[in-house]
Motif scaffolding. Structure first.
Motif, PDB file in Angstrom:
ATOM      1  N   GLU A  32       8.509  12.346  12.983  1.00  0.00           N
ATOM      2  CA  GLU A  32       7.610  11.693  12.036  1.00  0.00           C
ATOM      3  C   GLU A  32       8.336  11.525  10.707  1.00  0.00           C
ATOM      4  OE1 GLU A  32       3.798  13.473  11.750  1.00  0.00           O
ATOM      5  OE2 GLU A  32       3.679  13.925  13.901  1.00  0.00           O
ATOM      6  N   VAL A  33       8.163  10.388  10.116  1.00  0.00           N
ATOM      7  CA  VAL A  33       8.954  10.064   8.933  1.00  0.00           C
ATOM      8  C   VAL A  33       8.651  10.968   7.756  1.00  0.00           C
ATOM      9  CG1 VAL A  33       9.377   7.668   9.536  1.00  0.00           C
ATOM     10  CG2 VAL A  33       7.295   8.288   8.315  1.00  0.00           C
ATOM     11  N   ASP A  34       7.477  11.615   7.738  1.00  0.00           N
ATOM     12  CA  ASP A  34       7.171  12.468   6.595  1.00  0.00           C
ATOM     13  C   ASP A  34       8.018  13.733   6.584  1.00  0.00           C
ATOM     14  OD1 ASP A  34       6.058  13.792   8.700  1.00  0.00           O
ATOM     15  OD2 ASP A  34       4.014  13.862   7.890  1.00  0.00           O
ATOM     16  N   MET A  35       8.777  13.944   7.695  1.00  0.00           N
ATOM     17  CA  MET A  35       9.703  15.073   7.720  1.00  0.00           C
ATOM     18  C   MET A  35      10.806  14.924   6.678  1.00  0.00           C
ATOM     19  SD  MET A  35      10.285  15.623  11.806  1.00  0.00           S
ATOM     20  CE  MET A  35       8.974  16.103  12.925  1.00  0.00           C
TER      21      MET A  35
ATOM     22  N   ASN B 126       1.398   4.200   8.327  1.00  0.00           N
ATOM     23  CA  ASN B 126       0.778   2.930   7.962  1.00  0.00           C
ATOM     24  C   ASN B 126       0.276   2.921   6.517  1.00  0.00           C
ATOM     25  OD1 ASN B 126       1.078   1.537  10.428  1.00  0.00           O
ATOM     26  ND2 ASN B 126      -0.620   2.725  11.313  1.00  0.00           N
ATOM     27  N   ASP B 127       0.510   4.044   5.832  1.00  0.00           N
ATOM     28  CA  ASP B 127       0.079   4.133   4.437  1.00  0.00           C
ATOM     29  C   ASP B 127       0.985   3.250   3.580  1.00  0.00           C
ATOM     30  OD1 ASP B 127      -0.662   4.769   1.897  1.00  0.00           O
ATOM     31  OD2 ASP B 127      -0.372   6.937   2.096  1.00  0.00           O
ATOM     32  N   PRO B 128       0.467   2.212   2.949  1.00  0.00           N
ATOM     33  CA  PRO B 128       1.309   1.308   2.167  1.00  0.00           C
ATOM     34  C   PRO B 128       1.951   1.982   0.956  1.00  0.00           C
ATOM     35  CG  PRO B 128      -1.000   0.814   1.803  1.00  0.00           C
ATOM     36  CD  PRO B 128      -0.951   1.812   2.909  1.00  0.00           C
TER      37      PRO B 128
ATOM     38  N   GLU C  27      17.920   2.550  16.192  1.00  0.00           N
ATOM     39  CA  GLU C  27      18.018   1.821  17.449  1.00  0.00           C
ATOM     40  C   GLU C  27      17.508   2.697  18.595  1.00  0.00           C
ATOM     41  OE1 GLU C  27      21.927  -0.827  17.314  1.00  0.00           O
ATOM     42  OE2 GLU C  27      22.316   1.189  16.564  1.00  0.00           O
ATOM     43  N   SER C  28      16.855   2.061  19.564  1.00  0.00           N
ATOM     44  CA  SER C  28      16.351   2.769  20.759  1.00  0.00           C
ATOM     45  C   SER C  28      15.467   3.949  20.373  1.00  0.00           C
ATOM     46  CB  SER C  28      17.523   3.247  21.625  1.00  0.00           C
ATOM     47  OG  SER C  28      18.359   2.181  21.981  1.00  0.00           O
ATOM     48  N   CYS C  29      14.566   3.736  19.453  1.00  0.00           N
ATOM     49  CA  CYS C  29      13.677   4.806  18.998  1.00  0.00           C
ATOM     50  C   CYS C  29      12.218   4.515  19.343  1.00  0.00           C
ATOM     51  CB  CYS C  29      13.823   5.029  17.498  1.00  0.00           C
ATOM     52  SG  CYS C  29      15.339   5.902  17.049  1.00  0.00           S
ATOM     53  N   ASN C  30      11.995   3.622  20.321  1.00  0.00           N
ATOM     54  CA  ASN C  30      10.645   3.311  20.798  1.00  0.00           C
ATOM     55  C   ASN C  30       9.736   2.763  19.696  1.00  0.00           C
ATOM     56  OD1 ASN C  30      10.775   4.043  23.653  1.00  0.00           O
ATOM     57  ND2 ASN C  30      11.102   6.128  22.916  1.00  0.00           N
ATOM     58  N   LEU C  31      10.305   2.086  18.745  1.00  0.00           N
ATOM     59  CA  LEU C  31       9.487   1.444  17.716  1.00  0.00           C
ATOM     60  C   LEU C  31       8.785   0.222  18.308  1.00  0.00           C
ATOM     61  CD1 LEU C  31      12.009   1.543  14.736  1.00  0.00           C
ATOM     62  CD2 LEU C  31       9.944   2.932  14.967  1.00  0.00           C
ATOM     63  N   THR C  32       7.534   0.023  17.922  1.00  0.00           N
ATOM     64  CA  THR C  32       6.783  -1.141  18.397  1.00  0.00           C
ATOM     65  C   THR C  32       6.502  -2.139  17.279  1.00  0.00           C
ATOM     66  OG1 THR C  32       4.698   0.028  18.050  1.00  0.00           O
ATOM     67  CG2 THR C  32       5.684   0.184  20.242  1.00  0.00           C
ATOM     68  N   GLU C  33       6.812  -1.761  16.064  1.00  0.00           N
ATOM     69  CA  GLU C  33       6.623  -2.661  14.933  1.00  0.00           C
ATOM     70  C   GLU C  33       7.644  -2.307  13.852  1.00  0.00           C
ATOM     71  OE1 GLU C  33       2.743  -2.131  13.380  1.00  0.00           O
ATOM     72  OE2 GLU C  33       3.074  -0.051  12.794  1.00  0.00           O
ATOM     73  N   PHE C  34       7.793  -3.191  12.902  1.00  0.00           N
ATOM     74  CA  PHE C  34       8.667  -2.912  11.775  1.00  0.00           C
ATOM     75  C   PHE C  34       8.059  -1.800  10.932  1.00  0.00           C
ATOM     76  CE2 PHE C  34      10.095  -7.173  12.841  1.00  0.00           C
ATOM     77  CZ  PHE C  34      11.472  -7.074  12.654  1.00  0.00           C
ATOM     78  N   PRO C  35       8.845  -0.721  10.666  1.00  0.00           N
ATOM     79  CA  PRO C  35       8.304   0.348   9.806  1.00  0.00           C
ATOM     80  C   PRO C  35       7.936  -0.204   8.426  1.00  0.00           C
ATOM     81  CG  PRO C  35      10.302   1.072  10.928  1.00  0.00           C
ATOM     82  CD  PRO C  35      10.188  -0.396  11.179  1.00  0.00           C
ATOM     83  N   LYS C  36       6.721   0.040   8.002  1.00  0.00           N
ATOM     84  CA  LYS C  36       6.244  -0.558   6.757  1.00  0.00           C
ATOM     85  C   LYS C  36       6.930  -0.005   5.523  1.00  0.00           C
ATOM     86  CE  LYS C  36       1.703  -2.173   8.257  1.00  0.00           C
ATOM     87  NZ  LYS C  36       2.001  -2.068   9.700  1.00  0.00           N
ATOM     88  N   PHE C  37       7.507   1.209   5.644  1.00  0.00           N
ATOM     89  CA  PHE C  37       8.181   1.750   4.466  1.00  0.00           C
ATOM     90  C   PHE C  37       9.418   0.936   4.098  1.00  0.00           C
ATOM     91  CE2 PHE C  37      10.266   4.107   7.941  1.00  0.00           C
ATOM     92  CZ  PHE C  37      11.600   3.966   7.607  1.00  0.00           C
ATOM     93  N   LEU C  38       9.880   0.076   5.016  1.00  0.00           N
ATOM     94  CA  LEU C  38      11.075  -0.718   4.742  1.00  0.00           C
ATOM     95  C   LEU C  38      10.886  -1.674   3.572  1.00  0.00           C
ATOM     96  CD1 LEU C  38      12.315  -1.632   8.340  1.00  0.00           C
ATOM     97  CD2 LEU C  38      13.345  -0.010   6.748  1.00  0.00           C
ATOM     98  N   GLN C  39       9.633  -2.063   3.318  1.00  0.00           N
ATOM     99  CA  GLN C  39       9.424  -3.047   2.247  1.00  0.00           C
ATOM    100  C   GLN C  39       9.711  -2.466   0.873  1.00  0.00           C
ATOM    101  OE1 GLN C  39       5.168  -4.196   1.951  1.00  0.00           O
ATOM    102  NE2 GLN C  39       4.834  -2.606   3.496  1.00  0.00           N
ATOM    103  N   TYR C  40       9.852  -1.144   0.798  1.00  0.00           N
ATOM    104  CA  TYR C  40      10.181  -0.512  -0.477  1.00  0.00           C
ATOM    105  C   TYR C  40      11.661  -0.130  -0.564  1.00  0.00           C
ATOM    106  CZ  TYR C  40       5.119  -0.015  -0.276  1.00  0.00           C
ATOM    107  OH  TYR C  40       3.778  -0.278  -0.149  1.00  0.00           O
TER     108      TYR C  40
END
Length: 1002
Positions: free
Chosen positions: A462-465, A488-490, A503-516
């Motif tokens: 989990e990214v909050d790690m 999903n918290d903006p 890569e190959s991390c079972n992502l199903t969507e673009f991580p929203k934190f990328l926009q920052y």
């Protein structure tokens, strides 16, 4: 301030009064400070005013303008006495300036021979290091300062020839001209040509320290250097030196520092060392020194730095190396060392840096390393270390960098790594670690890079790690068995990454934190399950910083909002391949160097805006539905890879007008291109692969391609080529060709035997480092080096099947001339191609025997001679082809027994169909029990007749009749031959006669 001034005047007056007495005067003359000479004071002030102060002129962060306070009118005595000025030293007796140290003084401007600097005739030491002399030449007037014993002009941005007048400075004990490089390109600015290194050493025989690093010397090292017995330091880093290094230099009695690093053409080996050697620093990294490290290296008791990196050293490390207990830094990376790391290394308790990366060391990660408690950097990348990480590694609490990438390490990542609180770089990528990522990793608050890619790590991340890792900049989890969950918290924010690999991390969507992530330079999200449209907010991510992004191998269908030109202004590499993108081709920014958007559903023409990418090197648009003509402007001088395979392009192939082409790969196959092959391809002197297959090209064989020195793969299959492939000119010989496919064309005539004599297929075992044909390029952006590689690919028939090679082994050699109209005999010279693995001559008009020389092709794996007019027997020599997995000689006129042994026991009937004269396994037709070889060739008595003579029939019957009675008279020989066999053979003869008449009639 006023009180101090009056006190100074009073004391000065009292001093003069006392010295007026003749007894005291004699004493004062030997001990009193002399004021500087007015002419030298004036010379310094002139020097000050000839230069400006620039805060960017010095690299040292502690630099300050020493000359700024010179001559300022104040109340201090130093304002009047230049001997007290910053950086100035005078002789106590004479008052003349003997030392001028203006190093790191933020000085900017040129210095020429008219400079007042050279009026300081009594100078013994001059230091102008770390200033900017604005590319001016070292003035020839430097020779006027004949009393100099120390001259330091390092990092001063001087350029051009080193003046010959420097040889006049015969008293020099220390000379440093190093580091004069262009601040923008880092290229060397100074040259030592007119005053050669040999002349320099001959004239400056008092040298103790010689530092010429980054000076362009481009010569051998003179043996006379070994005569400078007073030399204590010799630093010749990156000077373009070549030849053999004089071994006597190692034995100079006072030499403490020796560095010839980054001279790749400099050869040599380590000598046997003496106990008396005072060597403290030895730097040979980046040269071609080779051989083994001698046991006597253990005699260098004072050695504290050893750099043998990027050389050609071999063998195991001597145990004695562990006895050098003064060592602080060892770098043996990028060599060919083998064996285990000696356990004596545990004695190197002062060691701070241990770098053994990129060798062939084996063994477990032994616990001896845990005794090196002073280690700050441990680098063991790319070896053959195996086993788990010892838990005692947690005792190395000073470690800041731990690199174990690309080994065979396994087990779990130990919890004890949480003790390494000073860690800034942790790299375990490319191993076999499994299990979860320990929570203790996420407590290492100083981490700046964490690389765990290419392992078998599992679990949910989990990214909050990562919230506690405020300094984390490089983070890679790619290619494990992990599932990364994003928020999903903006308002959720993570550290500002510069490199992120998911890569190959079972992502199903673009991580929203990328926009920052506005500092992101590298983003790898390929091989996930991201589907649908690319969100429009992605264009705000790393808009000024993004250099490399890969979104390949997902299920992307398009873009929410596609700008006219992608807005990443620093972008150098973009990979969108293997998605489901539809619509027009996204246009990359002009900074792009590598652009891959293959295997999508893109349509339309290539926009001319793509041609504005003036740095473009790799372009792969293959396997789309793009159409129109190939833009002429696309073929730029920088382009190395052009792959437009499998689209709908039409028209002629663009001409190459530049003679500076960098093209290595041109793949225009499976389009609708027509016209001839442009002769301008001869400008592509670096071309390695040319694939024009499956088009509508109408031309003769482009024999002039044979002048291209690097051409290795030539694929012209399925076009409208015609005519012969013979060239009567000797310089069209395809010297490095390894793979050629001319199949499914209209070529005629005989095969030119000279090609097979000249091709270097027999030499391809020496192919360099790479396992596959590939092209690489490195680009630099945002202070980082990025490497991109492109592996060559092709489609070719092998073993009767259409085979796609997504990567081509460098040892692969193949010839496919099938489905043409070639005739004549197969040249014996084809047997010279000893490394050939595939030979397909099927569906032509070849006649005569199968050359026995084919038995020399000992690496041949597939041989197809079917659908020809070949006659005679199958040579017994073919049984020597022990790698032969596919054989097809069907539908010829072969006779005699099928050879037995080795691979011939594995072939089925279909390999020999349509040859009624063949017998033996695997065919149902059996030969005589004693037959072991095919019969002798037929000799036709009447050259106009295809029918065998009576005596030849006797031999035929002897070879194939199972009921032959040898004693019968000739007149009754037909009775002894099998009636069925005779009918088949007679039919074959009649057929052969008919074909010959048809050929004669035509």
């Amino acid at each position: 301030m006023a009180l101090s001034f009056y006190l100074f005047v009073f004391m000065h007056f009292l001093f003069l009064l006392l010295c007026s007495h003749h007894v005291i005067l004699s004493k004062c003359s030997s001990s009193a400070h002399q004021l500087c000479h007015e002419n030298e004071r004036f010379a310094l002030l002139q020097l000050k005013h000839s230069l400006s102060i620039d805060k960017y002129a010095s690299a040292d962060p502690s630099a300050y303008p020493k000359a700024y306070s010179w001559g300022l009118q104040g109340n201090n005595s130093s304002d009047f006495d230049c001997c007290l000025w910053d950086g100035v030293e005078c002789d106590e007796n004479s008052g003349y300036i003997i030392s001028l140290d203006l190093s790191s003084s933020l000085l900017y401007g040129s210095i020429n021979s008219s400079s007042s600097l050279f009026n300081l005739a009594h100078l013994q030491r001059l230091n102008l290091a770390d200033n900017n002399c604005s590319y001016s030449q070292i003035p020839s007037a430097i020779g006027h300062l004949s009393l100099l014993t120390s001259l330091n002009l390092s990092k001063t941005v001087f350029s051009g020839q080193i003046p010959i007048e420097i040889l006049n400075l015969s008293r020099l004990a220390s000379l440093d001209l190093s580091g004069n490089v262009d601040p923008l390109s880092s290229e060397s600015l100074l040259k030592l040509e007119k005053s050669s290194l040999k002349s320099l050493v001959q004239n400056l025989s008092s040298l103790k320290e010689l530092t010429l690093s980054m000076v362009n010397i481009s010569s051998e090292i003179p043996n006379i250097l070994a005569n400078l017995s007073s030399l204590t330091s010799l630093l010749l880093r990156d000077c373009g030196l070549y030849g053999e290094f004089p071994v006597g230099i190692f034995h100079l009695p006072n030499l403490q520092s020796l560095s010839v690093r980054f001279n790749p053409n400099l050869h040599g080996s380590l000598p046997e060392f003496n106990q008396s050697s005072p060597l403290k620093r030895l730097g040979l990294g980046g040269t071609s020194f080779s051989g083994k490290i001698p046991d006597s290296i253990g005699k260098l008791a004072s050695l504290f730095l050893l750099d043998l990196s990027e050389c050609v050293f071999t063998g195991s490390l001597p145990y004695s190396l562990g006895g050098l207990n003064q060592l602080v830094n060892i770098d043996l990376s990028y060599n060919h060392f083998t064996g285990q790391i000696p356990p004596s290394f545990s004695n190197l308790t002062k060691l701070s840096v241990l770098s053994l990366s990129y060798n062939n060391f084996t063994g477990k990660t032994s616990s001896w390393v845990c005794k090196l408690t002073s280690l700050t950097e441990l680098l063991l990348r790319a070896n053959n270390m195996y086993g788990g990480i010892p838990s005692c590694l947690g005792n190395l609490t000073r470690l800041s960098s731990l690199f174990l990438t690309y080994n065979q390490l396994n087990g779990g990542i130990p919890l004890c790594l949480g003790n390494l609180t000073q860690l800034t770089h942790l790299d375990f990528g490319g191993n076999k670690f499994h299990g979860p990522i320990p929570q203790s990793i996420f407590t290492l608050s100083n981490l700046r890079s964490l690389d765990l890619f290419n392992n078998y790590l599992s679990g949910v991340v989990e990214v909050d790690m990562f919230l506690k890792l405020k300094d984390l900049r490089i983070f890679q989890l790619s290619n494990n068995q992990l599932s990364v969950l994003t928020s999903n918290d903006p308002n959720f924010t993570l550290p500002k990454f510069t490199m992120l690999g998911l890569e190959s991390c079972n992502l199903t969507e673009f991580p929203k934190f990328l926009q920052y992530q506005d500092e992101l330079e590298v983003l790898y999200l390929s091989n996930n399950k991201i589907h649908g449209l690319v969100p429009k907010w992605i264009w705000n991510m790393g808009q000024k910083t993004l250099v490399d992004i890969s979104l390949s191998l997902n299920s992307l269908t398009g873009f929410e909002q596609l700008p006219a030109i992608l807005p990443w202004e620093s972008l150098r590499a973009l990979e969108l391949a293997f998605n489901s993108l539809q619509g027009s081709l996204p246009i990359p920014p002009s900074s792009i160097s590598s652009y891959a958007v293959s295997n999508n559903f893109l349509t339309g023409e290539i926009p001319l805006l793509v041609c504005k990418a003036s740095f473009l090197q790799f372009l792969d648009l293959s396997n789309n539905s793009l159409s129109g003509r190939i833009p002429q402007c696309l073929i730029s001088d920088t382009l190395m890879i052009l792959n437009l395979h499998s689209n709908n392009f039409h028209g002629t192939i663009p001409q190459l007008y530049s003679k500076e082409s960098s093209l290595k790969v041109i793949d225009l196959s499976e389009n609708k291109l027509d016209g001839p092959v442009p002769r301008s391809l001869t400008n592509c002197t670096m071309l390695e692969l040319l694939n024009l297959g499956n088009n509508q090209i109408n031309d003769i064989f482009p024999f002039w391609l044979g002048t291209l020195p690097e051409l290795k793969i030539l694929l012209l299959r399925s076009n409208w080529f015609h005519g012969t492939i013979v060239s009567h000119l000797s310089n069209f010989d395809f010297p490095n060709l390894r793979i050629i496919d001319l199949s499914f064309n209209g070529f005629t005539g005989e095969l030119p035997s000279k090609y097979f004599k000249n091709w270097n297929v027999s030499k391809i075992h020496d192919v360099g480092q790479s396992l596959y044909f590939q092209s690489e390029h490195t680009f630099q952006a945002l202070d980082n080096d990025f490497n991109k590689s492109y592996r060559f690919s092709m489609t070719m028939r092998n073993k009767g099947l259409e085979t796609s090679y997504i990567q081509i082994l460098t040892v692969f050699a193949a010839i496919d001339l099938s489905s043409n109209k070639f005739n004549g005999e197969i040249p014996e010279s084809i047997g010279n191609l000893k490394r050939l693995q595939l030979l397909n001559l099927s569906n032509n008009g070849f006649v005569g025997k199968i050359p026995s020389s084919l038995g020399n092709l000992t690496e041949l794996q597939a041989l197809d001679l079917s659908q020809n007019e070949l006659s005679g027997g199958i040579p017994q020599q073919l049984t020597q082809l022990t790698f032969l997995a596919f054989l097809n000689v069907s539908h010829n006129h072969l006779i005699g027994p099928i050879p037995r042994g080795n691979q011939f026991g594995t072939f089925e009937n279909v390999s020999f169909d349509g040859n009624p004269g063949l017998c033996g396994d695997p065919l149902s037709k059996k030969c005589g029990s004693n037959e072991a070889s095919p019969p002798p060739p037929l000799t036709i008595n009447n050259e106009n007749s295809d029918f065998p003579s009576k005596f030849e029939w006797i031999f035929i019957c002897m070879g194939y009749g199972s009921r032959l009675v040898i004693g019968l008279v000739i007149g009754h020989f037909l009775i002894t031959c099998k009636h069925e066999w005779f009918e088949e053979t007679f039919a074959w003869v009649q057929q052969k006669r008919t074909k010959k008449k048809v050929r004669q009639a035509n």
